[in-house]
Scaffold this active site. Structure first.
Site, short mmCIF file in Angstrom:
data_model
loop_
_atom_site.label_atom_id
_atom_site.label_comp_id
_atom_site.label_asym_id
_atom_site.label_seq_id
_atom_site.Cartn_x
_atom_site.Cartn_y
_atom_site.Cartn_z
N GLY A 8 43.35 40.16 31.30
CA GLY A 8 43.17 39.47 32.01
C GLY A 8 41.96 38.30 31.59
N ILE A 9 42.77 37.21 30.69
CA ILE A 9 41.95 36.32 30.35
C ILE A 9 41.36 35.42 31.04
N THR A 10 42.49 35.08 32.55
CA THR A 10 42.40 34.15 32.97
C THR A 10 41.34 34.52 34.62
N GLN A 12 37.38 35.87 35.75
CA GLN A 12 35.70 35.45 35.68
C GLN A 12 35.60 36.27 33.81
N ASP A 56 52.19 41.79 31.73
CA ASP A 56 51.54 42.22 32.68
C ASP A 56 50.85 43.88 33.01
N LEU A 78 39.87 43.99 30.72
CA LEU A 78 39.36 43.15 32.42
C LEU A 78 40.22 43.15 32.89
N GLN A 81 43.19 44.33 39.30
CA GLN A 81 43.27 44.47 40.68
C GLN A 81 41.51 44.45 41.50
N SER A 123 33.48 50.26 36.46
CA SER A 123 32.63 49.43 37.34
C SER A 123 31.92 50.50 38.35
N GLU A 125 31.32 50.40 41.32
CA GLU A 125 32.21 51.11 43.18
C GLU A 125 32.97 52.46 42.25
N TYR A 147 39.66 50.92 45.04
CA TYR A 147 39.40 50.14 44.04
C TYR A 147 38.79 51.22 43.24
P1 NAP Z 1 38.85 38.86 38.13
O1 NAP Z 1 38.18 37.10 38.44
O2 NAP Z 1 39.51 39.21 39.02
O3 NAP Z 1 39.56 39.44 36.94
C1 NAP Z 1 41.10 39.81 37.20
C2 NAP Z 1 41.69 39.91 35.80
O4 NAP Z 1 43.50 40.54 35.75
C3 NAP Z 1 42.67 38.13 36.06
O5 NAP Z 1 42.37 37.42 35.13
C4 NAP Z 1 43.80 38.87 36.77
O6 NAP Z 1 44.66 37.42 36.28
C5 NAP Z 1 44.18 39.83 35.82
N1 NAP Z 1 45.61 41.05 36.03
C6 NAP Z 1 45.72 40.87 37.79
N2 NAP Z 1 46.37 42.04 37.96
C7 NAP Z 1 47.11 41.74 36.45
C8 NAP Z 1 47.86 42.40 35.74
N3 NAP Z 1 49.16 43.46 36.75
N4 NAP Z 1 48.48 42.08 34.95
C9 NAP Z 1 47.91 42.09 34.02
N5 NAP Z 1 46.77 40.74 34.03
C10 NAP Z 1 45.73 41.20 35.38
O7 NAP Z 1 37.99 40.08 37.56
P2 NAP Z 1 36.66 40.21 36.73
O8 NAP Z 1 35.10 39.76 37.82
O9 NAP Z 1 36.63 39.08 35.69
O10 NAP Z 1 36.33 41.38 36.50
C11 NAP Z 1 36.69 42.14 34.83
C12 NAP Z 1 37.44 43.52 35.08
O11 NAP Z 1 35.82 43.88 35.52
C13 NAP Z 1 37.72 43.67 36.30
O12 NAP Z 1 38.71 44.82 35.72
C14 NAP Z 1 36.91 43.92 37.33
O13 NAP Z 1 37.17 44.84 38.02
C15 NAP Z 1 36.28 44.83 36.77
N6 NAP Z 1 34.80 44.97 36.58
C16 NAP Z 1 34.26 43.76 37.25
C17 NAP Z 1 33.07 43.75 37.38
C18 NAP Z 1 32.34 42.30 38.74
O14 NAP Z 1 31.27 42.22 38.97
N7 NAP Z 1 32.36 41.06 37.97
C19 NAP Z 1 32.48 44.19 37.53
C20 NAP Z 1 32.58 45.75 37.20
C21 NAP Z 1 34.08 45.74 36.99
P3 NAP Z 1 45.23 36.75 37.79
O15 NAP Z 1 44.46 35.78 37.67
O16 NAP Z 1 46.80 36.36 37.48
O17 NAP Z 1 45.14 36.72 39.05
O1 F7E Z 2 30.64 42.42 47.87
C1 F7E Z 2 28.81 42.14 51.49
C2 F7E Z 2 30.57 43.48 50.80
O2 F7E Z 2 33.25 41.64 47.20
C3 F7E Z 2 29.52 42.89 47.58
C4 F7E Z 2 34.12 43.18 42.41
O3 F7E Z 2 33.34 42.54 40.98
O4 F7E Z 2 31.56 44.01 42.16
C5 F7E Z 2 32.84 43.87 43.00
O5 F7E Z 2 32.84 44.02 44.41
C6 F7E Z 2 29.12 43.17 48.98
C7 F7E Z 2 29.64 44.39 49.87
O6 F7E Z 2 32.15 42.72 45.57
C8 F7E Z 2 30.68 39.15 52.67
O7 F7E Z 2 30.29 44.38 52.26
C9 F7E Z 2 29.49 40.44 53.86
O8 F7E Z 2 28.90 45.25 50.67
O9 F7E Z 2 31.18 40.20 46.23
P1 F7E Z 2 32.24 41.46 46.99
P2 F7E Z 2 31.77 44.37 45.75
O10 F7E Z 2 33.02 44.91 46.41
O11 F7E Z 2 30.60 44.94 45.35
C10 F7E Z 2 31.91 45.41 41.81
C11 F7E Z 2 31.18 46.07 40.58
C12 F7E Z 2 33.66 45.54 41.21
O12 F7E Z 2 33.37 46.00 40.38
C13 F7E Z 2 35.07 44.65 41.76
O13 F7E Z 2 35.37 44.80 41.22
O14 F7E Z 2 28.81 42.18 50.49
N1 F7E Z 2 29.93 41.79 52.22
N2 F7E Z 2 30.02 39.46 53.62
C14 F7E Z 2 31.11 40.55 51.62
N3 F7E Z 2 31.54 40.71 50.63
C15 F7E Z 2 32.31 39.73 50.13
N4 F7E Z 2 33.15 39.65 49.64
N5 F7E Z 2 33.04 39.08 51.49
C16 F7E Z 2 32.30 38.41 52.98
O15 F7E Z 2 32.37 37.52 53.18
#
Ligand code: NAP
Ligand code: F7E
Length: 327
Positions: A8-10, A12, A56, A78, A81, A123, A125, A147
């Site tokens: 997931g280097i690409t 955030q 992948d 990291l 989907q 997460s 979630e 998810y």
């Molecule tokens: P992100 O921006 O959506 O990055 C996800 C990464 O996974 C991208 O580099 C993506 O590649 C890659 N990926 C997707 N499918 C893949 C596959 N089949 N094989 C290899 N790589 C694949 O997510 P993030 O916000 O940086 O989050 C990083 C991790 O933390 C994720 O696992 C996410 O579920 C988890 N997480 C995030 C949060 C948050 O608030 N940000 C909170 C809790 C947990 P592409 O660029 O090619 O799509």
């Molecule tokens: O939604 C509400 C939506 O898509 C936050 C991922 O990184 O954090 C993320 O998941 C809230 C939800 O993030 C819109 O209904 C309102 O209640 O920004 P989100 P998420 O679903 O909390 C967790 C920790 C992860 O692990 C996940 O990978 O915002 N909301 N209006 C909306 N959400 C979106 N996307 N778009 C709207 O228009």
């Protein structure tokens, strides 16, 4: 020089973690899946200093080859989907990558070198329809989306490989973390980008879903620090990471639009198209264990985070406007 592999280097977090590990003297190997057009925007500035390998999470062989060739000391998983709404449209794919993908990496590590330290991006979630507030490492899970369900599997398979094979496998249960590099469809970035576009006359309105949902939002740069710290402990464990504050989507809008002297009420329209089949209403972390064991604490406040994201989107759009004028 220690070697770290980041899947997931690409994404955030991948880009922030790569920066952190480079600053600590690591050799960083990033895994990126093959696409017809490269999407290296977040890591372009790092390409001279990291190695990017095609791989992948769907493909066991690519993960085995990766471990064999690069002999990492640490692996950070990291990749996922990660967009919750997509997980209802593509539940099986989400399960294959976000859940079974974790097992494929753990298997690759187990076969090649079970001493490799492993970080799983779990997460908040997983808490979903919360059974306790605030949420800790001991709060039971009640996921509300495919998810969330997939992440619960990823969490437990990580714990299971730790217990079955004595592997150093940790699960970081991270609450929402954001930044100017956040994907544009997540609500925080959608709002910061929307406020900037409206301020600059590029759009008139912003359509959002549920404004009442509440999240514990922190800065991604702080959270990758916690990932690294978890792998430096004497024992593998699970850690909740969050700020301990919760805010609504509406509050995010108020600060974001207010920062560019606009009233969100004049521009934000609620559109049921963005409602979810099952919502997570409120998340708030109790990260006191991370404070005690890792010495971790957030450094960026909610208001600072919102303003940082709006400022960044304002700059980006201003640059684009200028470039168009000179084209
Ligand atoms: P992100 O921006 O959506 O990055 C996800 C990464 O996974 C991208 O580099 C993506 O590649 C890659 N990926 C997707 N499918 C893949 C596959 N089949 N094989 C290899 N790589 C694949 O997510 P993030 O916000 O940086 O989050 C990083 C991790 O933390 C994720 O696992 C996410 O579920 C988890 N997480 C995030 C949060 C948050 O608030 N940000 C909170 C809790 C947990 P592409 O660029 O090619 O799509
Ligand atoms: O939604 C509400 C939506 O898509 C936050 C991922 O990184 O954090 C993320 O998941 C809230 C939800 O993030 C819109 O209904 C309102 O209640 O920004 P989100 P998420 O679903 O909390 C967790 C920790 C992860 O692990 C996940 O990978 O915002 N909301 N209006 C909306 N959400 C979106 N996307 N778009 C709207 O228009």
């Amino acid at each position: 020089m220690p070697t770290a592999i980041i899947t997931g280097i690409t994404g955030q977090d991948g880009s922030y973690l790569a920066e952190l590990l480079l600053s600590k003297g690591y050799k960083v190997v990033g895994v990126a899946r093959r696409a017809s057009t490269q999407n290296y925007e977040r890591i372009n500035h790092l390409l001279d200093n990291i190695t990017v390998i095609q791989g992948d999470l769907h493909d066991q062989g690519s993960l085995l080859a990766l471990m064999e060739e690069h002999k990492p000391d640490e692996v950070y998983n990291l990749a996922a989907q990660s967009f919750v709404p997509t997980s209802w449209n593509q539940p099986a794919l989400t399960g294959d990558v976000t859940a079974i993908g974790v097992t494929r990496i753990l298997e690759a590590i187990r076969y090649v070198n079970p001493k490799i330290r492993f970080y799983q991006a779990s997460s908040s979630e997983m808490f979903g329809k919360v059974l306790e507030t605030p949420q800790t490492e001991r709060t039971p899970f009640y996921p509300r989306s495919p998810y969330g369900v997939a992440k619960v599997y990823g969490h437990y398979i990580t714990v299971n490989y730790r217990e079955s094979f004595n592997m150093f496998a940790v699960s970081g249960i991270l609450f929402n973390h954001e930044s100017p590099r956040r994907g544009i469809e997540f609500v925080t970035r959608k709002i910061s980008d929307g406020a900037a576009r409206i301020k600059l006359g590029l759009a008139a309105e912003l359509r959002l879903g549920n404004l009442d949902s509440q999240r514990d939002w922190g800065f991604a740069g702080d959270y990758v620090q916690a990932m690294w710290q978890m792998l430096q402990q004497d024992q593998p464990d699970n850690f909740v990471i969050g700020t301990g504050e919760t805010h609504s989507v509406q509050e995010f809008c108020e600060i974001a639009f207010g920062h560019v002297n606009l009233d969100y009420k004049d521009h934000v329209k609620v559109d049921e198209k963005f409602y979810r089949p099952a919502e997570v209403d409120l998340l708030i972390a109790d990260a006191s264990k991370a404070g005690r064991f890792l010495g971790w604490e957030p450094t960026v406040s909610f208001a600072q985070l919102v303003r940082m994201m709006v400022d960044s989107d304002m700059k980006r759009h201003e640059k684009l406007i200028l470039a168009e004028k000179h084209a």
